[in-house]
Design an enzyme around this catalytic site. Structure first.
Site, PDB file in Angstrom:
ATOM      1  N   GLU A   1     -11.780  -5.426   2.246  1.00 48.74           N
ATOM      2  CA  GLU A   1     -10.308  -5.239   2.047  1.00 48.74           C
ATOM      3  C   GLU A   1      -9.889  -4.019   2.628  1.00 48.74           C
ATOM      4  O   GLU A   1     -10.726  -2.997   2.581  1.00 48.74           O
ATOM      5  CB  GLU A   1      -9.995  -4.857   0.361  1.00 48.74           C
ATOM      6  CG  GLU A   1      -8.751  -4.686   0.045  1.00 48.74           C
ATOM      7  CD  GLU A   1      -8.330  -4.321  -1.346  1.00 48.74           C
ATOM      8  OE1 GLU A   1      -7.100  -4.129  -1.573  1.00 48.74           O
ATOM      9  OE2 GLU A   1      -9.297  -4.001  -2.149  1.00 48.74           O
TER      10      GLU A   1
ATOM     11  N   ASP B   1     -10.364   4.929   9.287  1.00 44.24           N
ATOM     12  CA  ASP B   1      -8.893   4.661   9.564  1.00 44.24           C
ATOM     13  C   ASP B   1      -9.228   3.309  10.042  1.00 44.24           C
ATOM     14  O   ASP B   1      -9.732   2.936  10.998  1.00 44.24           O
ATOM     15  CB  ASP B   1      -8.346   5.463  10.570  1.00 44.24           C
ATOM     16  CG  ASP B   1      -6.961   5.135  10.810  1.00 44.24           C
ATOM     17  OD1 ASP B   1      -6.698   4.012  10.876  1.00 44.24           O
ATOM     18  OD2 ASP B   1      -6.140   5.842  11.529  1.00 44.24           O
TER      19      ASP B   1
ATOM     20  N   ASP C   1       0.703  -0.381   2.902  1.00 45.83           N
ATOM     21  CA  ASP C   1       1.905   0.687   2.749  1.00 45.83           C
ATOM     22  C   ASP C   1       3.166  -0.067   3.796  1.00 45.83           C
ATOM     23  O   ASP C   1       2.757  -0.527   5.047  1.00 45.83           O
ATOM     24  CB  ASP C   1       1.368   1.888   3.720  1.00 45.83           C
ATOM     25  CG  ASP C   1       0.639   2.671   2.870  1.00 45.83           C
ATOM     26  OD1 ASP C   1       0.530   2.774   1.345  1.00 45.83           O
ATOM     27  OD2 ASP C   1      -0.414   3.198   3.210  1.00 45.83           O
TER      28      ASP C   1
ATOM     29  N   LYS D   1      10.272   2.649   8.712  1.00 45.27           N
ATOM     30  CA  LYS D   1      10.977   2.961   9.911  1.00 45.27           C
ATOM     31  C   LYS D   1      10.621   2.106  10.886  1.00 45.27           C
ATOM     32  O   LYS D   1       9.309   1.870  11.123  1.00 45.27           O
ATOM     33  CB  LYS D   1      10.767   4.515  10.269  1.00 45.27           C
ATOM     34  CG  LYS D   1      11.521   5.507   9.094  1.00 45.27           C
ATOM     35  CD  LYS D   1      11.575   6.921   9.611  1.00 45.27           C
ATOM     36  CE  LYS D   1      12.105   7.564   8.401  1.00 45.27           C
ATOM     37  NZ  LYS D   1      11.328   8.815   8.142  1.00 45.27           N
TER      38      LYS D   1
ATOM     39  N   ASP E   1       4.605  -6.886  -3.152  1.00 40.34           N
ATOM     40  CA  ASP E   1       5.826  -7.153  -3.859  1.00 40.34           C
ATOM     41  C   ASP E   1       6.991  -6.757  -2.946  1.00 40.34           C
ATOM     42  O   ASP E   1       8.231  -6.845  -3.329  1.00 40.34           O
ATOM     43  CB  ASP E   1       5.889  -6.274  -5.059  1.00 40.34           C
ATOM     44  CG  ASP E   1       6.081  -4.798  -4.846  1.00 40.34           C
ATOM     45  OD1 ASP E   1       5.469  -4.271  -4.165  1.00 40.34           O
ATOM     46  OD2 ASP E   1       6.957  -4.227  -5.598  1.00 40.34           O
TER      47      ASP E   1
ATOM     48  N   GLU F   1      -4.475  -2.986  -8.453  1.00 40.06           N
ATOM     49  CA  GLU F   1      -3.806  -1.851  -9.201  1.00 40.06           C
ATOM     50  C   GLU F   1      -2.298  -2.050  -9.179  1.00 40.06           C
ATOM     51  O   GLU F   1      -1.484  -1.844 -10.215  1.00 40.06           O
ATOM     52  CB  GLU F   1      -4.461  -0.488  -8.951  1.00 40.06           C
ATOM     53  CG  GLU F   1      -5.572  -0.313  -9.858  1.00 40.06           C
ATOM     54  CD  GLU F   1      -6.853   0.527  -9.173  1.00 40.06           C
ATOM     55  OE1 GLU F   1      -6.956   0.466  -7.968  1.00 40.06           O
ATOM     56  OE2 GLU F   1      -7.506   1.131 -10.017  1.00 40.06           O
TER      57      GLU F   1
ATOM     58  N   GLU G   1      -0.584  -4.469  -7.884  1.00 37.66           N
ATOM     59  CA  GLU G   1       0.101  -5.784  -8.378  1.00 37.66           C
ATOM     60  C   GLU G   1       0.212  -5.653  -9.985  1.00 37.66           C
ATOM     61  O   GLU G   1       1.138  -5.852 -10.284  1.00 37.66           O
ATOM     62  CB  GLU G   1      -1.102  -6.715  -8.314  1.00 37.66           C
ATOM     63  CG  GLU G   1      -0.441  -7.986  -8.419  1.00 37.66           C
ATOM     64  CD  GLU G   1      -1.577  -9.232  -8.139  1.00 37.66           C
ATOM     65  OE1 GLU G   1      -2.710  -8.764  -7.444  1.00 37.66           O
ATOM     66  OE2 GLU G   1      -1.194 -10.495  -8.103  1.00 37.66           O
TER      67      GLU G   1
END
Ligand code: SAM
Length: 222
Positions: free
Chosen positions: A49, A101, A123, A127, A159, A199, A201
């Site tokens: 993940e 990263d 995330d 922009k 979502d 979490e 979700e």
């Protein structure tokens, strides 16, 4: 995710037994790494993940699927630390963590070493000038193609409808095939079978936001 600096997080992570400190050294040898950890001599699929947050989804997955090896990737120490505290209680031998990263994910995994990648509530970076930072954007999808096995999958949930619409447009240009998608996972009987909530979700579906999900595949012949 709102970040607070947690004193000592880096030090705790640097000596934590659940965190692989030098993933570059394990690159190409993840099967051997997990064989030693599990004490068996069998190959197991590797699922990761990217952007796991506190990692509860992966801990639940690792418990539900002991035949699969899992790696959770998170770039912030303060967030990963929360996951490590929970992992102490669960002590799973088919799950480990990397604090990296994902921009540099190809330094940690060999081409064809990963069978599936989960992106959960990535995330949105709304922009335009930050589009390259979106994990389901083509820049990252191409990096992921550099570690996935031919025919390997990416599963993405969010979502955020705007991010999801963007992500749908990125699939083909990045060289992947759509397997299936939904704009309302929790009311889709087929796609929600065996769904384990993250979490984020839980938080967003509890206030009535529908959850979007796709499953895409890297072609067998790239
Ligand atoms: N997946 C979790 C969930 O669904 O509950 C957490 C979602 S949270 C919104 C996104 C997480 O991805 C954050 O913890 C963030 O630090 C991490 N992240 C974002 N970009 C990343 C990158 N390039 N490499 C590693 N982690 C990243």
């Amino acid at each position: 995710m709102r970040l607070r600096h947690i004193k000592g997080a880096e030090e705790t992570i640097a000596s934590n037994r659940f965190v692989i400190q030098e993933p570059e050294a394990v690159k190409g040898h993840w099967q051997d790494y997990f064989k030693e950890l599990r004490g068996d001599d069998l190959p197991h699929p590797l699922h990761i993940e990217v952007g796991m947050g506190k990692g509860r989804f992966l801990m639940d997955m690792a418990e539900a699927h002991p035949d699969i090896n899992y790696i959770g990737i998170e770039m912030y120490s303060s967030v990963l630390l929360r996951g490590l505290q929970k992992m102490e209680e669960r002590d799973l031998n088919n799950l480990r963590f990397l604090r990296i990263d994902a921009t540099y994910i190809e330094d940690s995994f060999e081409k064809g070493e990963v069978d599936r990648i989960y992106l959960n509530f990535s995330d949105p970076w709304p922009k335009d000038r930050h589009a390259k930072r979106r994990l389901p954007g083509r820049v990252f999808l191409k990096r992921f193609a550099g570690i996935l096995v031919p025919g390997g999958n990416i599963e993405f949930k969010t979502d955020n409808r705007e991010l999801f619409d963007f992500a749908l447009e990125e699939v083909e240009p990045a060289g992947y095939e759509m397997i299936e998608y939904t704009f309302d996972l929790h009311n889709n009987e087929k796609m929600s079978a065996g769904n384990i909530m993250t979490e984020y979700e839980e938080k967003f579906s509890s206030i009535g936001n529908p959850i979007c999900k796709y499953i895409i595949r890297l072609p067998e012949q790239v």
